[in-house]
Scaffold this motif. Structure first.
Motif, PDB file in Angstrom:
ATOM      1  N   ARG A 154       0.642  -1.276   0.476  1.00 20.92           N
ATOM      2  CA  ARG A 154       0.247   0.047   0.004  1.00 20.92           C
ATOM      3  C   ARG A 154       0.688   1.030  -0.100  1.00 20.92           C
ATOM      4  N   ARG A 155       0.986   2.193  -0.150  1.00 19.53           N
ATOM      5  CA  ARG A 155       1.231   3.390  -0.719  1.00 19.53           C
ATOM      6  C   ARG A 155       0.759   4.751   0.653  1.00 19.53           C
ATOM      7  N   PRO A 156       1.184   5.051   1.658  1.00 23.11           N
ATOM      8  CA  PRO A 156       0.884   5.961   2.961  1.00 23.11           C
ATOM      9  C   PRO A 156       0.812   6.714   2.470  1.00 23.11           C
ATOM     10  N   ILE A 157      -0.060   7.727   2.531  1.00 25.46           N
ATOM     11  CA  ILE A 157      -0.159   8.864   1.943  1.00 25.46           C
ATOM     12  C   ILE A 157      -0.762  10.008   3.378  1.00 25.46           C
ATOM     13  N   SER A 158      -0.458  11.086   3.362  1.00 24.01           N
ATOM     14  CA  SER A 158      -1.209  11.922   4.973  1.00 24.01           C
ATOM     15  C   SER A 158      -2.462  12.067   4.835  1.00 24.01           C
ATOM     16  N   ILE A 159      -3.100  12.402   5.916  1.00 25.53           N
ATOM     17  CA  ILE A 159      -4.675  13.107   5.728  1.00 25.53           C
ATOM     18  C   ILE A 159      -4.654  14.632   5.604  1.00 25.53           C
ATOM     19  N   ALA A 160      -5.641  15.363   4.836  1.00 23.81           N
ATOM     20  CA  ALA A 160      -4.613  16.802   4.252  1.00 23.81           C
ATOM     21  C   ALA A 160      -6.376  17.158   5.296  1.00 23.81           C
ATOM     22  N   ASP A 161      -7.553  16.817   5.151  1.00 23.57           N
ATOM     23  CA  ASP A 161      -8.302  18.054   5.588  1.00 23.57           C
ATOM     24  C   ASP A 161      -9.627  16.845   6.392  1.00 23.57           C
ATOM     25  N   ILE A 162     -10.269  17.076   7.123  1.00 20.63           N
ATOM     26  CA  ILE A 162     -11.405  15.842   7.328  1.00 20.63           C
ATOM     27  C   ILE A 162     -12.249  16.656   7.868  1.00 20.63           C
ATOM     28  N   ASP A 163     -13.487  16.331   7.186  1.00 21.06           N
ATOM     29  CA  ASP A 163     -14.791  16.890   7.523  1.00 21.06           C
ATOM     30  C   ASP A 163     -15.831  15.813   8.040  1.00 21.06           C
ATOM     31  N   HIS A 164     -16.000  15.318   9.290  1.00 16.94           N
ATOM     32  CA  HIS A 164     -16.782  15.285  10.163  1.00 16.94           C
ATOM     33  C   HIS A 164     -18.245  14.986   9.418  1.00 16.94           C
ATOM     34  N   GLU A 165     -18.731  16.111   9.094  1.00 20.47           N
ATOM     35  CA  GLU A 165     -20.188  16.569   9.069  1.00 20.47           C
ATOM     36  C   GLU A 165     -21.108  15.514   7.771  1.00 20.47           C
ATOM     37  N   HIS A 166     -19.665  15.647   6.362  1.00 22.87           N
ATOM     38  CA  HIS A 166     -20.204  14.838   5.011  1.00 22.87           C
ATOM     39  C   HIS A 166     -19.315  12.995   5.123  1.00 22.87           C
TER      40      HIS A 166
END
Ligand SMILES: Cc1cc2nc3c(=O)[nH]c(=O)nc-3n(C[C@H](O)[C@H](O)[C@H](O)COP(=O)(O)OP(=O)(O)OC[C@H]3O[C@@H](n4cnc5c(N)ncnc54)[C@H](O)[C@@H]3O)c2cc1C
Ligand code: FES
Length: 249
Positions: free
Chosen positions: A50-62
């Motif tokens: 697998r390729r590791p990629i950072s989480i850049a933005d989290i939108d819990h509402e959607h």
């Protein structure tokens, strides 16, 4: 946790840089900025890792989150061909992210594809009332992304190595000109940048390493790195974020 996410949107935002928005229930488990997802490229045996990629933005509402990646090699180039409606198999959330401390003013420093996790970090710090100043370094004007997004969160400076945009030089050339007090710094980018910052910044700091990984969850030992005390630790489970000086760069 393995999960099938749906691509909601994917677009190019700079030279070879893609922004992909994914949707799925697993987003509810994402909290800490600096954590990453481990993405399976496709169902064939061609790309086993697998390729590791950072989480850049989290939108819990959607129930959505965003990753930003450079189409570097074959795996990420294949990822860049996915379109809205396609499914992506991810393991997430992995790793230890940045500690969120109640400071007055912090410096956020990103280099190239190290910039993405710092966006969610800055968002969360701003939400806590922490003032953030950002310094983003790229090779050239064509590589710059998310400048306006960071600017909406606080003072933002851009440096390019070839001088085609912003300050000519490296993030350290900008930092030298900042006549402000910071409580600590948060950084992500090439190892050489993290090393220089760790050695020269006269304040506490946290760095995130984007080195090669295998399994991503602590069993293969592909990601071990040496600590300042001479021990060996796994980047995927004990990092990728470390306190300045904690590991040998
Ligand atoms: C915790 C973590 C978070 C990351 N977050 C991001 C991110 O948000 N955005 C992003 O664009 N990239 C990120 N990376 C780097 C990303 O994982 C690699 O660029 C990607 O795995 C390369 O896969 P590929 O199939 O394109 O390249 P491959 O075909 O596997 O390799 C192509 C070239 O890329 C080089 N390469 C492969 N992996 C890395 C790496 N980890 N670092 C530097 N060079 C590498 C190889 O040496 C080779 O020269 C992150 C890495 C880690 C460990
Ligand atoms: S990537 Fe396998 S142990 Fe870290």
């Amino acid at each position: 946790m393995k999960n099938l996410m749906t691509v909601v949107d994917q677009k190019s935002i700079a030279d070879k840089i893609h922004e992909m928005v994914l949707e799925g229930d697993i987003t509810s488990t994402m909290e800490t900025p600096g954590q990453f997802v481990h993405v399976r490229i496709n169902d064939t045996t061609e790309h086993v890792l697998r390729r590791p990629i950072s989480i850049a933005d989290i939108d819990h509402e959607h129930s959505r989150f965003t990753i930003i990646y450079r189409a570097e090699g074959e795996g990420t180039r294949k990822l860049s061909k996915l379109r809205a409606g396609d499914a992506v198999d991810v393991l997430t959330p992995l790793g230890n992210g940045y500690p969120l401390e109640q400071n007055d003013h912090v410096l956020i420093i990103g280099g190239g594809i190290g910039v993405p996790p710092l966006y969610e970090l800055s968002k969360q710090l701003n939400r806590m009332g922490v003032r953030t100043t950002h310094v983003l370094g790229f090779n050239s004007k064509k590589d710059v992304f998310y400048e306006d997004k960071f600017r909406a969160l606080g003072e933002t400076h851009v440096a390019t190595a070839d001088g085609s945009y912003g300050t000519e030089g490296f993030v350290t050339d900008v930092i030298r000109t900042l006549d402000q007090q910071f409580d600590c710094f948060y950084a992500c980018g090439p190892k050489v940048m993290l090393k220089v910052l760790s050695e020269t910044m006269d304040m506490d700091g946290y760095i995130s390493l984007e080195e090669r990984m295998g399994c991503g969850f602590g069993v293969c030992y592909a990601c071990v790195c040496e600590t300042a005390e001479g021990d060996w630790i796994k980047l995927c489970t004990e990092g990728p974020v470390f306190r300045k000086g904690e590991i040998v760069l």
